[in-house]
Design a protein around this motif. Structure first.
Motif, PDB file in Angstrom:
ATOM      1  N   TRP A 146       0.825  -1.205   0.000  1.00 36.18           N
ATOM      2  CA  TRP A 146       0.000   0.000   0.000  1.00 36.18           C
ATOM      3  C   TRP A 146       0.860   1.256   0.000  1.00 36.18           C
ATOM      4  N   THR A 147       0.405   2.256  -0.714  1.00 38.45           N
ATOM      5  CA  THR A 147       0.996   3.589  -0.678  1.00 38.45           C
ATOM      6  C   THR A 147      -0.132   4.581  -0.408  1.00 38.45           C
ATOM      7  N   LEU A 148       0.240   5.802  -0.062  1.00 36.30           N
ATOM      8  CA  LEU A 148      -0.776   6.824   0.200  1.00 36.30           C
ATOM      9  C   LEU A 148      -1.604   7.089  -1.056  1.00 36.30           C
ATOM     10  N   LYS A 149      -0.947   7.086  -2.205  1.00 34.98           N
ATOM     11  CA  LYS A 149      -1.636   7.342  -3.471  1.00 34.98           C
ATOM     12  C   LYS A 149      -2.641   6.234  -3.775  1.00 34.98           C
ATOM     13  N   LEU A 150      -2.236   4.978  -3.581  1.00 36.88           N
ATOM     14  CA  LEU A 150      -3.157   3.868  -3.837  1.00 36.88           C
ATOM     15  C   LEU A 150      -4.332   3.885  -2.864  1.00 36.88           C
ATOM     16  N   ALA A 151      -4.056   4.162  -1.605  1.00 40.81           N
ATOM     17  CA  ALA A 151      -5.122   4.193  -0.606  1.00 40.81           C
ATOM     18  C   ALA A 151      -6.132   5.292  -0.925  1.00 40.81           C
ATOM     19  N   LEU A 152      -5.633   6.450  -1.325  1.00 41.80           N
ATOM     20  CA  LEU A 152      -6.533   7.547  -1.670  1.00 41.80           C
ATOM     21  C   LEU A 152      -7.367   7.196  -2.906  1.00 41.80           C
ATOM     22  N   ALA A 153      -6.734   6.553  -3.896  1.00 42.46           N
ATOM     23  CA  ALA A 153      -7.462   6.147  -5.099  1.00 42.46           C
ATOM     24  C   ALA A 153      -8.578   5.169  -4.753  1.00 42.46           C
ATOM     25  N   VAL A 154      -8.276   4.207  -3.880  1.00 43.79           N
ATOM     26  CA  VAL A 154      -9.286   3.234  -3.457  1.00 43.79           C
ATOM     27  C   VAL A 154     -10.452   3.944  -2.764  1.00 43.79           C
ATOM     28  N   GLY A 155     -10.140   4.890  -1.890  1.00 40.65           N
ATOM     29  CA  GLY A 155     -11.189   5.619  -1.189  1.00 40.65           C
ATOM     30  C   GLY A 155     -12.040   6.456  -2.124  1.00 40.65           C
ATOM     31  N   VAL A 156     -11.387   7.150  -3.055  1.00 43.27           N
ATOM     32  CA  VAL A 156     -12.110   8.014  -3.993  1.00 43.27           C
ATOM     33  C   VAL A 156     -13.015   7.184  -4.899  1.00 43.27           C
ATOM     34  N   PHE A 157     -12.490   6.089  -5.443  1.00 47.50           N
ATOM     35  CA  PHE A 157     -13.301   5.266  -6.346  1.00 47.50           C
ATOM     36  C   PHE A 157     -14.455   4.596  -5.602  1.00 47.50           C
ATOM     37  N   THR A 158     -14.221   4.207  -4.349  1.00 48.71           N
ATOM     38  CA  THR A 158     -15.306   3.633  -3.556  1.00 48.71           C
ATOM     39  C   THR A 158     -16.375   4.680  -3.272  1.00 48.71           C
ATOM     40  N   GLY A 159     -15.944   5.869  -2.892  1.00 49.90           N
ATOM     41  CA  GLY A 159     -16.903   6.940  -2.649  1.00 49.90           C
ATOM     42  C   GLY A 159     -17.709   7.280  -3.884  1.00 49.90           C
ATOM     43  N   MET A 160     -17.054   7.302  -5.035  1.00 50.36           N
ATOM     44  CA  MET A 160     -17.757   7.574  -6.286  1.00 50.36           C
ATOM     45  C   MET A 160     -18.734   6.452  -6.630  1.00 50.36           C
ATOM     46  N   ALA A 161     -18.357   5.209  -6.329  1.00 54.00           N
ATOM     47  CA  ALA A 161     -19.252   4.077  -6.585  1.00 54.00           C
ATOM     48  C   ALA A 161     -20.530   4.199  -5.761  1.00 54.00           C
ATOM     49  N   ILE A 162     -20.395   4.557  -4.482  1.00 58.25           N
ATOM     50  CA  ILE A 162     -21.565   4.727  -3.623  1.00 58.25           C
ATOM     51  C   ILE A 162     -22.397   5.913  -4.101  1.00 58.25           C
ATOM     52  N   LEU A 163     -21.726   6.942  -4.616  1.00 56.18           N
ATOM     53  CA  LEU A 163     -22.428   8.115  -5.117  1.00 56.18           C
ATOM     54  C   LEU A 163     -23.099   7.848  -6.464  1.00 56.18           C
ATOM     55  N   THR A 164     -22.786   6.701  -7.064  1.00 53.96           N
ATOM     56  CA  THR A 164     -23.434   6.283  -8.306  1.00 53.96           C
ATOM     57  C   THR A 164     -24.649   5.408  -8.026  1.00 53.96           C
ATOM     58  N   LYS A 165     -24.482   4.486  -7.095  1.00 56.33           N
ATOM     59  CA  LYS A 165     -25.581   3.589  -6.723  1.00 56.33           C
ATOM     60  C   LYS A 165     -25.272   3.047  -5.334  1.00 56.33           C
TER      61      LYS A 165
END
Length: 221
Positions: free
Chosen positions: A158-177
């Motif tokens: 894990w890196t900070l960049k990967l962790a942030l990407a995972v969080g952002v994409f998960t948040g966007m997924a929830i914001l989609t459905k």
């Protein structure tokens, strides 16, 4: 309040009308719709046309922006169907690429990655949805890329960049459905299973912030 009723000739997927009506609400400047539960039980036409009004807004905002770029003001216009649906063709392709990288980064084998990518590429219902007005393709794409970044983190650390990407994409997924919430227990498992380098406190915080900032306000609403 103007109700949008689309011609049957315009639609293909069973719920395209309701998804398209949500987009029209945004194009008409009425903002994100709210499902009127009482009206759902008493108004047959409202129930048939507006039942997707409870959905999170990310896909519809993207589709409304797509319409603005293409000069589409009426989603019920029979001449705009292909142009409007083209957005999900692009998003559907992004899902195939996301699955490819999830397998490639996870197993470090191109043949496995190609085989995995063929599943969403050739799955008939996925192909159909990628040619329809729907929020499902964006959900699939965001979940695929979330898992791709998780696979990379599990293999390489894990890196900070990967962790942030995972969080952002998960948040966007929830914001989609709202179904995107299914990613949360997967991320919990990904944080604790044996791996090259487990995420540290800062990386866990970065992922959590990405999820809370993007999905939190909608879930609170």
């Amino acid at each position: 309040r103007r109700e949008v009723v689309l011609s049957v000739r315009f639609v293909g997927a069973p719920d395209e009308r309701a998804h398209a009506n949500y987009i029209q609400e945004l194009l008409d400047g009425r903002g994100i719709p709210t499902l009127d539960v009482d009206r759902m039980s008493t108004d047959k036409q409202y129930r048939a046309e507006q039942y997707e009004s409870h959905q999170p807004p990310l896909y519809y905002l993207a589709a409304a922006g797509w319409c603005k770029v293409l000069g589409i003001s009426e989603v019920g216009d029979l001449t705009v169907g292909v142009r409007l649906r083209a957005l999900n063709a692009v998003i559907g392709a992004a899902t195939v690429v996301g699955v490819f990288f999830a397998a490639y980064w996870g197993f470090k084998r191109a043949d496995v990655a190609v085989g995995a990518a063929l599943f969403p590429a050739l799955l008939p219902m996925n192909v159909a949805l990628s040619g329809a007005i729907s929020n499902d393709p964006l959900l699939f794409a965001l979940m695929a890329w979330t898992m791709a970044y998780v696979a990379r983190a599990l293999r390489d650390g894990w890196t900070l960049k990967l962790a942030l990407a995972v969080g952002v994409f998960t948040g966007m997924a929830i914001l989609t459905k709202t179904t995107g919430i299914a990613l949360l227990p997967v991320l919990l498992v990904a944080a604790v299973i044996p791996q090259v380098k487990r995420p540290n406190a800062a990386q866990l915080a970065a992922a959590s912030v990405g999820i809370v900032v993007l999905a939190g306000p909608w879930l609170a609403r």
